[in-house]
Design a protein around this motif. Sequence first.
Motif, mmCIF file in Angstrom:
data_model
loop_
_atom_site.group_PDB
_atom_site.id
_atom_site.type_symbol
_atom_site.label_atom_id
_atom_site.label_comp_id
_atom_site.label_asym_id
_atom_site.label_seq_id
_atom_site.Cartn_x
_atom_site.Cartn_y
_atom_site.Cartn_z
ATOM 1 N N THR A 18 0.783 -1.224 0.000
ATOM 2 C CA THR A 18 0.000 0.000 0.000
ATOM 3 C C THR A 18 0.814 1.273 0.000
ATOM 4 O O THR A 18 0.264 2.332 -0.273
ATOM 5 C CB THR A 18 -0.981 0.038 1.184
ATOM 6 O OG1 THR A 18 -0.253 0.111 2.396
ATOM 7 C CG2 THR A 18 -1.886 -1.165 1.178
ATOM 8 N N ASN A 62 -7.495 1.007 4.714
ATOM 9 C CA ASN A 62 -6.436 1.930 4.296
ATOM 10 C C ASN A 62 -6.927 2.897 3.222
ATOM 11 O O ASN A 62 -6.535 4.057 3.216
ATOM 12 C CB ASN A 62 -5.209 1.166 3.818
ATOM 13 C CG ASN A 62 -4.455 0.555 4.961
ATOM 14 O OD1 ASN A 62 -4.601 0.951 6.101
ATOM 15 N ND2 ASN A 62 -3.653 -0.446 4.673
ATOM 16 N N ALA A 63 -7.782 2.432 2.327
ATOM 17 C CA ALA A 63 -8.347 3.327 1.312
ATOM 18 C C ALA A 63 -9.217 4.385 1.975
ATOM 19 O O ALA A 63 -9.142 5.569 1.617
ATOM 20 C CB ALA A 63 -9.150 2.528 0.288
ATOM 21 N N ASP A 64 -10.015 3.976 2.947
ATOM 22 C CA ASP A 64 -10.846 4.940 3.676
ATOM 23 C C ASP A 64 -9.993 6.005 4.359
ATOM 24 O O ASP A 64 -10.394 7.159 4.455
ATOM 25 C CB ASP A 64 -11.706 4.237 4.735
ATOM 26 C CG ASP A 64 -12.840 3.424 4.135
ATOM 27 O OD1 ASP A 64 -13.138 3.588 2.925
ATOM 28 O OD2 ASP A 64 -13.425 2.599 4.871
ATOM 29 N N ASP A 65 -8.813 5.592 4.818
ATOM 30 C CA ASP A 65 -7.892 6.511 5.489
ATOM 31 C C ASP A 65 -6.959 7.231 4.514
ATOM 32 O O ASP A 65 -6.078 7.979 4.928
ATOM 33 C CB ASP A 65 -7.024 5.752 6.503
ATOM 34 C CG ASP A 65 -7.807 5.249 7.693
ATOM 35 O OD1 ASP A 65 -8.961 5.693 7.894
ATOM 36 O OD2 ASP A 65 -7.270 4.397 8.437
ATOM 37 N N LYS A 66 -7.135 6.940 3.210
ATOM 38 C CA LYS A 66 -6.291 7.537 2.161
ATOM 39 C C LYS A 66 -4.809 7.237 2.392
ATOM 40 O O LYS A 66 -3.957 8.121 2.311
ATOM 41 C CB LYS A 66 -6.554 9.033 2.053
ATOM 42 C CG LYS A 66 -7.977 9.352 1.644
ATOM 43 C CD LYS A 66 -8.217 10.823 1.599
ATOM 44 C CE LYS A 66 -9.593 11.240 1.176
ATOM 45 N NZ LYS A 66 -10.719 10.427 1.407
ATOM 46 N N ARG A 67 -4.521 5.986 2.659
ATOM 47 C CA ARG A 67 -3.151 5.557 2.926
ATOM 48 C C ARG A 67 -2.582 4.825 1.703
ATOM 49 O O ARG A 67 -3.121 3.831 1.257
ATOM 50 C CB ARG A 67 -3.101 4.643 4.130
ATOM 51 C CG ARG A 67 -3.649 5.314 5.350
ATOM 52 C CD ARG A 67 -2.969 4.834 6.607
ATOM 53 N NE ARG A 67 -3.530 5.528 7.746
ATOM 54 C CZ ARG A 67 -3.147 6.755 8.134
ATOM 55 N NH1 ARG A 67 -2.204 7.382 7.511
ATOM 56 N NH2 ARG A 67 -3.717 7.320 9.176
ATOM 57 N N ARG A 69 -1.359 3.268 -1.692
ATOM 58 C CA ARG A 69 -2.014 2.893 -2.936
ATOM 59 C C ARG A 69 -3.233 2.004 -2.731
ATOM 60 O O ARG A 69 -3.748 1.426 -3.667
ATOM 61 C CB ARG A 69 -1.001 2.181 -3.826
ATOM 62 C CG ARG A 69 0.152 3.090 -4.232
ATOM 63 C CD ARG A 69 1.170 2.360 -5.031
ATOM 64 N NE ARG A 69 2.031 1.635 -4.098
ATOM 65 C CZ ARG A 69 3.138 1.012 -4.442
ATOM 66 N NH1 ARG A 69 3.517 1.005 -5.684
ATOM 67 N NH2 ARG A 69 3.859 0.395 -3.543
ATOM 68 N N SER A 71 -6.280 2.712 -2.218
ATOM 69 C CA SER A 71 -7.479 3.145 -2.950
ATOM 70 C C SER A 71 -7.479 2.617 -4.378
ATOM 71 O O SER A 71 -8.537 2.324 -4.932
ATOM 72 C CB SER A 71 -7.612 4.661 -2.933
ATOM 73 O OG SER A 71 -6.510 5.258 -3.565
ATOM 74 N N ARG A 75 -10.446 0.461 -5.781
ATOM 75 C CA ARG A 75 -11.151 0.968 -6.963
ATOM 76 C C ARG A 75 -11.136 -0.038 -8.112
ATOM 77 O O ARG A 75 -12.133 -0.205 -8.809
ATOM 78 C CB ARG A 75 -10.548 2.300 -7.399
ATOM 79 C CG ARG A 75 -11.360 2.990 -8.494
ATOM 80 C CD ARG A 75 -10.826 4.378 -8.864
ATOM 81 N NE ARG A 75 -9.495 4.315 -9.426
ATOM 82 C CZ ARG A 75 -8.401 4.826 -8.854
ATOM 83 N NH1 ARG A 75 -8.465 5.449 -7.699
ATOM 84 N NH2 ARG A 75 -7.231 4.735 -9.440
#
Length: 107
Positions: A18, A62-67, A69, A71, A75
């Motif tokens: 990530t 981690n995507a929710d936290d914008k950490r 890659r 997202s 996606r």
Amino acid sequence: MKSFTKAFPTIAVLAAVTVSAAQARDMSDADRQALIENVLQSDTNNDGALYLSEFELLMKRNADDKRGRASIVVRTGAYGQMFKRLDKNSDGAVTRDEIQALAEERR
């Protein structure tokens, strides 16, 4: 709560998948702690390894936290592809040995 040592393999997955090596080096202590918390919450069976369903949960957190890659993984739905890359022996779990091998490859 599990010990940091037990959570290490999944934390290494975070660093390997990530975030880039440079991002991992530049992380603040607060960011590292947030990643550790996501790992601990995602390792639902508390065994220190990641299974595909736990990996998916981790990527979503981690995507929710914008950490890193994460997202992109969420996606594109590339959970299985990324997980397969980490699960070298195809046993359905990403373990400390597999993460250490990946770390060696990336040096």
